[in-house]
Design a protein around this motif. Structure first.
Motif, PDB file in Angstrom:
ATOM      1  N   PHE A 123       0.824  -1.210   0.000  1.00 12.64           N
ATOM      2  CA  PHE A 123       0.000   0.000   0.000  1.00 12.64           C
ATOM      3  C   PHE A 123       0.862   1.265   0.000  1.00 12.64           C
ATOM      4  CE2 PHE A 123      -3.424  -2.807   1.727  1.00 12.64           C
ATOM      5  CZ  PHE A 123      -4.347  -2.544   0.715  1.00 12.64           C
ATOM      6  N   ALA A 124       2.154   1.115   0.185  1.00 23.22           N
ATOM      7  CA  ALA A 124       3.046   2.269   0.064  1.00 23.22           C
ATOM      8  C   ALA A 124       3.168   2.729  -1.383  1.00 23.22           C
ATOM      9  CB  ALA A 124       4.426   1.923   0.631  1.00 23.22           C
ATOM     10  N   ILE A 125       2.837   1.847  -2.328  1.00 24.27           N
ATOM     11  CA  ILE A 125       2.842   2.207  -3.753  1.00 24.27           C
ATOM     12  C   ILE A 125       1.551   2.947  -4.067  1.00 24.27           C
ATOM     13  CG2 ILE A 125       2.992   1.319  -6.101  1.00 24.27           C
ATOM     14  CD1 ILE A 125       4.370  -1.170  -4.965  1.00 24.27           C
ATOM     15  N   ARG A 126       1.646   4.190  -4.504  1.00 24.71           N
ATOM     16  CA  ARG A 126       0.470   5.046  -4.667  1.00 24.71           C
ATOM     17  C   ARG A 126      -0.568   4.448  -5.620  1.00 24.71           C
ATOM     18  NH1 ARG A 126       2.867   8.953  -6.288  1.00 24.71           N
ATOM     19  NH2 ARG A 126       2.552   8.728  -8.529  1.00 24.71           N
ATOM     20  N   THR A 127      -0.139   4.009  -6.791  1.00 24.63           N
ATOM     21  CA  THR A 127      -1.092   3.481  -7.767  1.00 24.63           C
ATOM     22  C   THR A 127      -1.784   2.228  -7.246  1.00 24.63           C
ATOM     23  OG1 THR A 127       0.780   2.355  -8.838  1.00 24.63           O
ATOM     24  CG2 THR A 127       0.041   4.446  -9.794  1.00 24.63           C
ATOM     25  N   LEU A 176     -10.957   7.517 -14.337  1.00 23.73           N
ATOM     26  CA  LEU A 176     -11.535   7.006 -13.095  1.00 23.73           C
ATOM     27  C   LEU A 176     -12.384   8.054 -12.381  1.00 23.73           C
ATOM     28  CD1 LEU A 176      -8.591   4.831 -11.729  1.00 23.73           C
ATOM     29  CD2 LEU A 176     -10.880   4.039 -12.335  1.00 23.73           C
ATOM     30  N   ILE A 177     -11.945   9.297 -12.356  1.00 24.59           N
ATOM     31  CA  ILE A 177     -12.721  10.332 -11.670  1.00 24.59           C
ATOM     32  C   ILE A 177     -14.060  10.545 -12.361  1.00 24.59           C
ATOM     33  CG2 ILE A 177     -12.826  12.795 -11.147  1.00 24.59           C
ATOM     34  CD1 ILE A 177      -9.792  12.709 -10.683  1.00 24.59           C
ATOM     35  N   VAL A 178     -14.032  10.741 -13.669  1.00 30.20           N
ATOM     36  CA  VAL A 178     -15.262  11.034 -14.418  1.00 30.20           C
ATOM     37  C   VAL A 178     -16.181   9.817 -14.474  1.00 30.20           C
ATOM     38  CG1 VAL A 178     -16.186  11.699 -16.673  1.00 30.20           C
ATOM     39  CG2 VAL A 178     -14.123  12.814 -15.787  1.00 30.20           C
ATOM     40  N   GLY A 219      -6.336  11.482  -5.740  1.00 31.84           N
ATOM     41  CA  GLY A 219      -4.970  11.331  -5.260  1.00 31.84           C
ATOM     42  C   GLY A 219      -4.004  10.816  -6.310  1.00 31.84           C
ATOM     43  N   LEU A 220      -4.505  10.383  -7.465  1.00 31.70           N
ATOM     44  CA  LEU A 220      -3.636   9.916  -8.541  1.00 31.70           C
ATOM     45  C   LEU A 220      -2.979  11.095  -9.248  1.00 31.70           C
ATOM     46  CD1 LEU A 220      -5.951   7.194 -10.153  1.00 31.70           C
ATOM     47  CD2 LEU A 220      -3.865   6.765  -8.837  1.00 31.70           C
ATOM     48  N   LYS A 221      -1.813  10.865  -9.828  1.00 34.89           N
ATOM     49  CA  LYS A 221      -1.168  11.839 -10.681  1.00 34.89           C
ATOM     50  C   LYS A 221      -1.563  11.578 -12.134  1.00 34.89           C
ATOM     51  CE  LYS A 221       2.883  12.589  -7.737  1.00 34.89           C
ATOM     52  NZ  LYS A 221       4.370  12.576  -7.672  1.00 34.89           N
ATOM     53  N   SER A 241     -15.457   8.637  -5.964  1.00 31.05           N
ATOM     54  CA  SER A 241     -14.624   9.255  -7.002  1.00 31.05           C
ATOM     55  C   SER A 241     -13.538  10.139  -6.394  1.00 31.05           C
ATOM     56  CB  SER A 241     -15.489  10.070  -7.968  1.00 31.05           C
ATOM     57  OG  SER A 241     -16.075  11.181  -7.308  1.00 31.05           O
ATOM     58  N   PHE A 242     -13.789  10.669  -5.180  1.00 28.70           N
ATOM     59  CA  PHE A 242     -12.795  11.533  -4.549  1.00 28.70           C
ATOM     60  C   PHE A 242     -11.508  10.780  -4.247  1.00 28.70           C
ATOM     61  CE2 PHE A 242     -16.711  13.897  -3.580  1.00 28.70           C
ATOM     62  CZ  PHE A 242     -16.328  15.177  -3.984  1.00 28.70           C
TER      63      PHE A 242
END
Length: 484
Positions: free
Chosen positions: A270-274, A342-344, A464-466, A459-460
Motif C-alpha cells: 500500500f506504500a505504492i500510490r497506484t 476514473l474520476i469522471v 490522489g492519482l497523478k 470518485s474523490f
C-alpha cells in the motif's frame, strides 16, 4: 516480462505457443466464475420459494461464496509460489467443480452455503493464480491488451447467465444451473495441463498460519455481522460484541504483519500510490456497485412482475455494453489517462445507479434497456481501469503478493456490497412483506439512491492519482511527459 526473463527463483515457463493460449485459459476460469455468479442472481426469488425462506435471506448464498474467496485468496499466492501455478490452478478447477456438484444436490440453505464455500475455495485460487501467470508472462505494456482478451470471453458469462438461468428455472429445476460449469471445467483442466506455465518459487517461506487465522477469523466474523444486521436475528449487544471482536482480530493482523518477514497479505504494498488508490478506491466503489446484480432481479421479478427468463433478458444489454467497452477502453485510457477516466467514470456510474429509482411497475422496457446498457458501459470501464492500474508500479517479484492482496480486497468489497444492499433494502422495508411490490419497490429505490451516492463519493479517492500514473500500462502521455 516474458517467462524466459522471470525472476531467478521461478522455474521456466511454457513456450510461446502456450503463451498465446494462456489468456484464453484464464478467460475460461473467469467465464466459469461469472456464469455461476450471474446465473444465480436471477434464480434467487425462485430458490427462496423452493427452500421456504425470504428472498433477502438468500444473500448468504451469494456472500458465502465471495466471503470464501476473500478468506482463501491470500493463501493462493503462497500456494502458487510453493507448489507451482500449474498444479494450483488445476486443483482450483477441481474444487470449484466439486462445489458446483454439491450445490446441485443441496436440500436446504445451510448445505447450499457450505457448498458455495467449497466453490469459493476453488475460485479463490483460479483467478489470482491465473493473473500471476499473466503478469509474469507478459510485459506491462501488453497487460491492457491481454486483459481485454481475457475479459471479453469471460463477459459471455454475464451475457448468457441471467437469461439462461431464467430459462432453466422456467422449464426445469434451479439445481440444473450448478451443473453448467462441469463441461467448462473439463475444458479448463485440459487447457491447464497443456498450456499453463509452471512458475514456482523454490525458496517460498512457510505459510503465515497465525496471520491466516487472524485475518480469516476477523473477515468471517465481520461478514456475518453485515449479513444478519437488520434481520433482528441477533440482539444488538451481541452484534456490537462480534463487531468489536472482528475489529480487534483485523487490527491484530495488521500489527502481526509488520513483525513477520513474509506475512499472509503484503500490506507494505500500500506504500505504492497506484496500488493503494486503485485497491482502496475500488473497494469503496464496489460497495456501491456490488449489490446491483442482487437487487435488480428482485426489482424486475417482484417489483415489475416479470418471469425469471424475461428478467434475465433485461441484463443482456448490460453485458453487451461491457463487451463493447472492453474494445474501446484501451484508446480511452491512452487518450485521457487513468486519473481522468476514473474520476469522471465513477461519477457517471453512480448517477446511473441512482436513475434506477425511476424504474417501477409500468416502466417501459424502452427505458430499462438503455439504462442497463449505460450501467454495463460504465461498470466495465471502471473495473478495467482499476484492475490495470493495480500492477502498474508493482515489481514482478511482488506479483503474487499484489495479486493476492488486490483480489482479496475486490472479493471483500463484492461480499460487503451484497450485504450492504440487502441490509439497506431490509432497513427501508422495515419488516414489511418482501414479496409485495407496493412495499418492496420503494425500499429498493431508496437502496439504489444510497448506493449511487456512495459510488459518486468514491470518485474523490482517485483525485490522489497523478496524471502520469498508469502511463506505462495505458501508453497515455501526460502533459508533463514528452512523447516517445
Amino acid at each position: 516480462m516474458t517467462p524466459e526473463t522471470a525472476p531467478p527463483a521461478a522455474s521456466p515457463a511454457a513456450p510461446s505457443p502456450s503463451l498465446a493460449i494462456l489468456p484464453w485459459l484464464v478467460a475460461v476460469a473467469l467465464f466459469m466464475e461469472n456464469l455461476d455468479a450471474t446465473i444465480l442472481n436471477t434464480a434467487v426469488p425462485t430458490m427462496s420459494a423452493s427452500l421456504g425462506v425470504e428472498p433477502l435471506s438468500l444473500k448468504s448464498v451469494l456472500t458465502s461464496y465471495t466471503l470464501s474467496l476473500a478468506v482463501f485468496i491470500p493463501v493462493s499466492g503462497w500456494m502458487a509460489d510453493r507448489f507451482g501455478t500449474k498444479r494450483v490452478f488445476s486443483l482450483a478447477i477441481v474444487l470449484f467443480t466439486i462445489g458446483s456438484l454439491l450445490c446441485a444436490v443441496a436440500y436446504n440453505p445451510p448445505m447450499l452455503v457450505v457448498s458455495r464455500i467449497i466453490q469459493g475455495m476453488g475460485g479463490a485460487m483460479m483467478m489470482p493464480v491465473g493473473r500471476i501467470a499473466l503478469v509474469r508472462s507478459f510485459p506491462r505494456s501488453e497487460m491492457l491488451r491481454i486483459t481485454t482478451y481475457v475479459i471479453i470471453p469471460a463477459l459471455i458469462g454475464p451475457l448468457i447467465g441471467p437469461s439462461l438461468g431464467g430459462a432453466i428455472i422456467h422449464w426445469f429445476s434451479w439445481r440444473i444451473i450448478f451443473l453448467l460449469n462441469v463441461p467448462f471445467a473439463i475444458i479448463g483442466l485440459w487447457l491447464a495441463h497443456r498450456h499453463m506455465p509452471d512458475f514456482k518459487d523454490t525458496q517460498a517461506p512457510p505459510l503465515d498460519r497465525a496471520g491466516f487465522l487472524l485475518f480469516g477469523a476477523g473477515i468471517a466474523l465481520l461478514s456475518y455481522v453485515l449479513e444478519v444486521f437488520g434481520e433482528h436475528s441477533q440482539p444488538p449487544l451481541v452484534l456490537a460484541g462480534m463487531t468489536l471482536v472482528s475489529v480487534i482480530l483485523l487490527t491484530a493482523y495488521c500489527r502481526h504483519s509488520r513483525h513477520v518477514a513474509r506475512p499472509l497479505l503484503a500490506v507494505h504494498l500500500f506504500a505504492i500510490r497506484t496500488f493503494r488508490l486503485s485497491v482502496l478506491g475500488g473497494f469503496i466503489t464496489r460497495l456501491g456497485v456490488g449489490g446491483m446484480p442482487f437487487l435488480l432481479p428482485l426489482l424486475y421479478q417482484i417489483g415489475l412482475g416479470f418471469p425469471p427468463w424475461q428478467a434475465g433478458l433485461l441484463t443482456i444489454p448490460l453485458a453487451l455494453a461491457a463487451i463493447g467497452m472492453k474494445v474501446i477502453s484501451r484508446p480511452l485510457l491512452a487518450r485521457f489517462g487513468h486519473r481522468t477516466v476514473l474520476i469522471v467514470n465513477t461519477v457517471l456510474l453512480g448517477l446511473t445507479i441512482t436513475i434506477f429509482t425511476q424504474v417501477g411497475p409500468g416502466t417501459s422496457i424502452a427505458m430499462i434497456i438503455p439504462l442497463s446498457f449505460a450501467q454495463g458501459f460504465f461498470s466495465s470501464l471502471q473495473f478495467t481501469s482499476m484492475n490495470t492500474l493495480i500492477f502498474a508500479d508493482v515489481d514482478d517479484r511482488e506479483a503474487s503478493k499484489a495479486s493476492s492482496l488486490a483480489s482479496t480486497g475486490q472479493q471483500m468489497s463484492a461480499s460487503f456490497g451484497v450485504a450492504l444492499a440487502s441490509m439497506l433494502t431490509a432497513w427501508f422495508l422495515g419488516g414489511l412483506n418482501q414479496t409485495d411490490p407496493a412495499q418492496t419497490v420503494p425500499a429498493l429505490h431508496h437502496a439504489f439512491l444510497t448506493m449511487g451516492i456512495l459510488t459518486v463519493l468514491s470518485s474523490f479517492t482517485f483525485w490522489g492519482l497523478k496524471s502520469s500514473d498508469g502511463d506505462n500500462v495505458s501508453l497515455h502521455h501526460s502533459p508533463s511527459q514528452p512523447e516517445a
